[in-house]
Each structure stands twice: as structure tokens, then as C-alpha cells.
Design an enzyme around this catalytic site. Sequence first.
Site, PDB file in Angstrom:
ATOM      1  N   ASP A  77      78.641  82.920  16.989  1.00 60.89           N
ATOM      2  CA  ASP A  77      79.515  83.025  18.162  1.00 60.89           C
ATOM      3  C   ASP A  77      79.071  84.164  19.080  1.00 60.89           C
ATOM      4  O   ASP A  77      79.481  84.236  20.236  1.00 60.89           O
ATOM      5  CB  ASP A  77      80.956  83.325  17.702  1.00 60.89           C
ATOM      6  CG  ASP A  77      81.883  82.137  17.902  1.00 60.89           C
ATOM      7  OD1 ASP A  77      81.513  81.220  18.670  1.00 60.89           O
ATOM      8  OD2 ASP A  77      82.968  82.126  17.304  1.00 60.89           O
ATOM      9  N   LYS A  79      83.158  70.465  16.695  1.00 57.73           N
ATOM     10  CA  LYS A  79      82.006  71.240  16.217  1.00 57.73           C
ATOM     11  C   LYS A  79      81.391  70.546  15.003  1.00 57.73           C
ATOM     12  O   LYS A  79      80.170  70.401  14.902  1.00 57.73           O
ATOM     13  CB  LYS A  79      82.433  72.676  15.887  1.00 57.73           C
ATOM     14  CG  LYS A  79      82.706  73.489  17.139  1.00 57.73           C
ATOM     15  CD  LYS A  79      83.428  74.790  16.883  1.00 57.73           C
ATOM     16  CE  LYS A  79      83.784  75.436  18.224  1.00 57.73           C
ATOM     17  NZ  LYS A  79      84.716  76.551  18.135  1.00 57.73           N
ATOM     18  N   GLN A 119      87.511  80.361  13.778  1.00 56.04           N
ATOM     19  CA  GLN A 119      88.147  79.856  14.996  1.00 56.04           C
ATOM     20  C   GLN A 119      89.282  80.796  15.407  1.00 56.04           C
ATOM     21  O   GLN A 119      90.170  81.095  14.615  1.00 56.04           O
ATOM     22  CB  GLN A 119      88.679  78.433  14.737  1.00 56.04           C
ATOM     23  CG  GLN A 119      89.226  77.740  15.971  1.00 56.04           C
ATOM     24  CD  GLN A 119      88.159  77.471  17.034  1.00 56.04           C
ATOM     25  OE1 GLN A 119      87.060  77.009  16.737  1.00 56.04           O
ATOM     26  NE2 GLN A 119      88.476  77.771  18.294  1.00 56.04           N
TER      27      GLN A 119
END
Length: 284
Positions: free
Chosen positions: A120, A53, A97
Site C-alpha cells: 500500500d 482485489k 483494509q
Amino acid sequence: MTAVIINGKEIASKKKAEIAQEVQKLRDLGITPGLAVILVGDNHASRTYVKNKEKTCRELGMHSILIELPETVSQEELLMKIEELNGDPAIHGILVQLPLPKHIDETKVIESISPYKDVDGFHPINIGRMMTGQDAFLPCTPYGIMVLLEESGISIEGKHVVVVGRSNIVGKPVGQLFLNQHATVTYCHSRTKDLTFHTSQADIIIAAVGIANFIKAEHVKEGAVVIDVGINRNETGKLCGDVAYDEVSEKAGFITPVPGGVGPMTITMLMFNTLKSAKNTLHS
Ligand code: NDP
């Protein structure tokens, strides 16, 4: 019939080039899209995802920061860090995460991220907005699947879509996105009786189960579109999806490979959402 392969790597590259151009335009206006990634503990797979990322952010001209917290970090400390990032004007997207250590309440953490920076697309506000057809940050893997189909010229309206899997991050939202685009959607899961009965009627199958080579040719109608979300290792340790690729690709009309199908789209849509969040600040 031999299936047309949907090349996720190629489509992701095209989308990333478009995003990079948009990033440059924003930078010219003095705004650099910024993504903050929080990594708790030292899970090897999570570390790999996070590094990717960061690398992609850099490639596209975005600002990225990685915040590494020890496995033993308290929930309170993590929530304080998120609060700080919520108020940081250089950060447009915040991603924690997953999975998190057992002593941390994942739901609380997700809900503490500002819905305006929830790139997200996991915050209940964004999920609710998606369900009611309003503008929202869409969850990256489901969104990536929709872009793959669009870029491949596959129409959705009126199609019967069977989603195998009902997780909050893939199965449930992807079905909703198809419904929003006027498909007829069936969800299957571990308690579904006679899976083949359902999947064999599908014009489009989304396999999001997490079991290597689970969807076989017998599950698939001749000419169907088969999207494989799974990331698994087979008995020899080789990366593979949820679809028995060799046999299904002889029967399907379109198929995504693993690797190189859905995977590259997930990170691309994360970049897209971060850009979108940064653009939103122009109008606020
Ligand atoms: P989950 O484990 O959260 O969900 C799996 C789903 O499959 C559940 O809904 C479960 O049903 C269902 N299921 C399990 N066994 C069966 C069965 N025998 N028959 C029918 N349904 C079954 O997984 P995720 O949704 O998080 O991920 C799915 C896969 O996608 C994994 O391989 C994961 O690694 C991969 N993935 C890939 C991404 C990418 O970027 N390409 C991103 C995210 C995930 P029930 O609800 O009843 O338990």
C-alpha cells in the site's frame, strides 16, 4: 474547449495485461506473487474493495488470501496475524483494509507491516524513501495518477500542479510524486484562503477532497488537466467525483471521469507493487 477524456479503465487494462505477463515469467521461475488482505469487521464498502482485489489477483495469476477478523478482534491479535504474514514466504504483499475499528491504533498497525511487504506504500519507511527519491513502494492511488498522465502523454516537468486535499494516502504523496518529477506544487486544504486564486493558475489540478462536484469551471484555467480522485454519491445517490464534470469538461484540456478514471488505477498499482515485491525476492 472540450476536454480529452483520460480513460482510466483502458489504461488500467493495458497495465494489468503487462503485469499478468510478468507474473507468468515469475511463475515459470517458481515464484507466484502472493497478496494477503486483512479485513476487520463487516464494513460493506471495505468488503467490496477487498473482493475486487482478490478477483484482480486471480485474473493476473497471483496468489491471494483473505483473512477476515471480527470487529471485536484485539489489537494484539491483529498484530500477531501481521507478524505471521511478515514471515510467510508465499506472501509478498500485506494490506490491511482501512478504516479499522476505533479501538485499534491504525498507525501501529501500518508500522507493524514489514516495509518489504508494504504494497500500500503507507509505511513511514516507504514514505521517507519516496520523499528522498529512493526506490520505494509508492502509494497506489497517487502512483496510479502518475501512470495515467504518463500514458496520456502529459508532461510534468515545470508544470504548476495544484493539489486540493492533503490526506496521507492521496493529497500529500501525490504532490510529492509531482515534485519528484520536477513540477512546481501548491497544496490547498480546508484552511486555504481563496482556493480559486490558486486552482485557476494550475496547469494540472488534482481534486482529492471528498465533496461531490466541489471543483467547478470557475476554479479551472482554460486547457488545464483535471484529475478527479473523489468517490462520492450525489443527492440522488449516483456515484460522482469531486469535479463538476459537465461544466469542467467544457473548459479543461484533459479530464478523468468518475467512475472509470483514477479508480481502476488504484487496484492496478496494488497488483504492480505486489509483483515488484515478489521480484525483489529474486535478488535477496
Ligand atoms: P480525506 O477526507 O482524508 O481528505 C480530504 C482533504 O480535503 C483534506 O485534506 C481536507 O482539508 C480537504 N478539504 C476538505 N474540505 C475542503 C475545502 N472546502 N476546501 C479545500 N480543501 C478541503 O480524504 P481522502 O484524501 O482519503 O480522499 C479524498 C477523496 O478521494 C474521497 O472522495 C475518497 O473517497 C476518494 N478516494 C479515492 C480513491 C480512488 O481509488 N479513486 C482512493 C482514496 C480516496 P484538511 O486537511 O484541512 O481537513
